[in-house]
Design a protein around this motif. Structure first.
Motif, PDB file in Angstrom:
ATOM      1  N   ARG A   1      80.572  43.938  11.029  1.00 36.93           N
ATOM      2  CA  ARG A   1      81.735  43.602  10.220  1.00 36.93           C
ATOM      3  C   ARG A   1      82.779  44.721  10.213  1.00 36.93           C
TER       4      ARG A   1
ATOM      5  N   ASN B   1      83.099  39.041  14.989  1.00 39.28           N
ATOM      6  CA  ASN B   1      83.101  38.824  13.543  1.00 39.28           C
ATOM      7  C   ASN B   1      83.551  40.044  12.743  1.00 39.28           C
TER       8      ASN B   1
ATOM      9  N   LYS C   1      73.471  47.982  10.111  1.00 39.98           N
ATOM     10  CA  LYS C   1      73.599  47.155  11.314  1.00 39.98           C
ATOM     11  C   LYS C   1      74.953  46.463  11.413  1.00 39.98           C
ATOM     12  N   ASP C   2      75.733  46.523  10.329  1.00 44.10           N
ATOM     13  CA  ASP C   2      77.040  45.869  10.331  1.00 44.10           C
ATOM     14  C   ASP C   2      78.169  46.832  10.674  1.00 44.10           C
TER      15      ASP C   2
ATOM     16  N   ASP D   1      76.676  40.717  14.252  1.00 45.86           N
ATOM     17  CA  ASP D   1      76.417  41.146  12.877  1.00 45.86           C
ATOM     18  C   ASP D   1      77.419  42.193  12.387  1.00 45.86           C
TER      19      ASP D   1
ATOM     20  N   ASP E   1      72.435  42.668  17.438  1.00 47.54           N
ATOM     21  CA  ASP E   1      73.398  41.596  17.662  1.00 47.54           C
ATOM     22  C   ASP E   1      74.789  42.086  17.283  1.00 47.54           C
TER      23      ASP E   1
END
Length: 390
Positions: free
Chosen positions: A246, A296, A269-270, A244, A241
């Motif tokens: 950042r 995000n 994953k960020d 997710d 995704d």
């Protein structure tokens, strides 16, 4: 026998659907079939400095020269290749003049290592970068400059990318750093199939020529074109995704593979890794489209393996700020008058620190630059704030 083994490796790679250094040869062959003659000169270009080309085969008994690329089809254009001496200023000046005489011919000068273009800097300054502005003379000359900090010492690491970027303005030349075999293929073809002529400066690969991760499936050669920006491929290949994410890391060149290997090892994953494959003219619109895929994200970081005052950081930072109104952080080697050190062990330690600082948030500050502070963080165009690097 070693050369024949090399040709067998190319054939096997084709059969397996994975191609690496052969991307260049495929581009040359396709252009010859389309009627574009090619002239390649430079230091050890017949063989290729990294034993990746072998355009000329010599019979060990008769000394006869054989060039398979000129025997694809009877009505093809001709490929000319000539080894030249270490007199860069004279050779590059000659090839620049040659490029003015026939815009239908692809003229390439390749340095044995990108550092050697230093000996021809006057040709770059006086003609390649500025002749169109001064005299309305267009040139499609391509410079292939092997570039990458790989522990080979300060004379075999840098094509002085920062100098070319400083000279870049008003779309006077194209500066690229391809990281896939298919990208090299499409870049070479684009140079001849576009309707205008601009000098091409390619920060060409060294270790990536044999890096399995930089191989391309045949499908990438058969469709599409050169990608100025490559978004993180993890989301296409392994799912996930984008919401997710950042931290978005921007980079160019082979450091991407070091970062990707570490990111996948620790399963961050960020973190998204985005490659800028064309540095000039800066593809601001393409960069913005990719950043919009990460709604995000809180931090944008430029990561390079070169010292902070070398390579692309200052150029990219200015382009991001002036074109996209975005502030970025940076992780690099500390500023240095030399492109690299002379110790392989120290190189590996510094490289690890850069990767750890970018992916794990650690690493030694003595060798990685992380120069922003929280109070200096500025808003992005989307109202987010870019957090300082750790």
């Amino acid at each position: 026998s070693n050369r024949m083994g090399g040709f067998r490796c190319r054939h096997n790679a084709l059969c397996l659907g994975k191609l690496n250094g052969t991307g260049e040869a495929l581009a040359f062959g396709s252009l010859l079939l389309e009627g574009h003659p090619i002239r390649l000169t430079g230091q050890d270009v017949e063989r290729g400095t990294f034993s990746h080309r072998h355009m000329v085969i010599h019979d060990q008994k008769t000394a006869e020269r054989h060039m398979p690329i000129n025997e694809i089809r009877d009505d093809q254009a001709q490929f000319c290749v000539h080894n030249s001496p270490l007199t860069e200023q004279a050779c590059l000046g000659f090839e620049y003049g040659y490029s003015l005489t026939d815009p239908r011919m692809l003229i390439i000068w390749e340095a044995q290592f990108g550092d050697f273009v230093n000996g021809a800097q006057v040709i770059v300054d006086q003609f390649i970068s500025s002749a169109e502005k001064k005299w309305q003379r267009s040139s499609g000359l391509a410079l292939f400059l092997p570039h990458g900090n790989e522990g080979l010492g300060p004379e075999h690491s840098s094509a002085r990318l920062e100098r070319f970027l400083q000279l870049s303005a008003d779309e006077n030349m194209v500066i690229c750093s391809p990281t896939r075999a298919s990208q090299i293929f499409h870049l070479i073809r684009r140079q001849m199939n576009q309707t205008f002529r601009k000098p091409l400066i390619m920060m060409s690969p060294k270790s990536m020529l044999r890096l399995p991760a930089s191989r391309s499936p045949i499908s990438r050669f058969l469709s599409g074109g050169y990608l100025n920006v490559i978004d993180d491929t993890r989301f296409e290949e392994a799912g996930g995704d984008r919401g997710d994410v950042r931290q978005v890391i921007l980079c160019a060149g082979k450091v991407y593979y070091d970062l990707a290997n570490r990111r996948d090892t620790v399963d961050r994953k960020d973190v998204a890794l985005v490659r800028i494959e064309q540095l000039a003219p800066f593809p601001a619109g393409d960069v913005q489209k990719v950043l919009d895929q990460y709604p995000n994200h809180e931090q944008i970081t430029w990561v390079q393996e070169e010292p902070r005052n070398h390579a692309a950081f200052f150029y990219v930072e200015r382009c991001m700020r002036e074109m996209l109104e975005l502030e970025i952080d940076d992780i690099t080697r500390v500023a240095s008058p030399s492109p690299s050190g002379g110790s392989t062990a120290m190189h590996e330690q510094e490289q690890q620190e850069i990767v750890l600082a970018a992916i794990d948030g650690g690493g030694g500050k003595s060798r990685t630059a992380s120069n922003r502070s929280p109070q200096n963080s500025k808003k992005t165009s989307g109202g987010k704030k870019t957090a300082p690097s750790n």
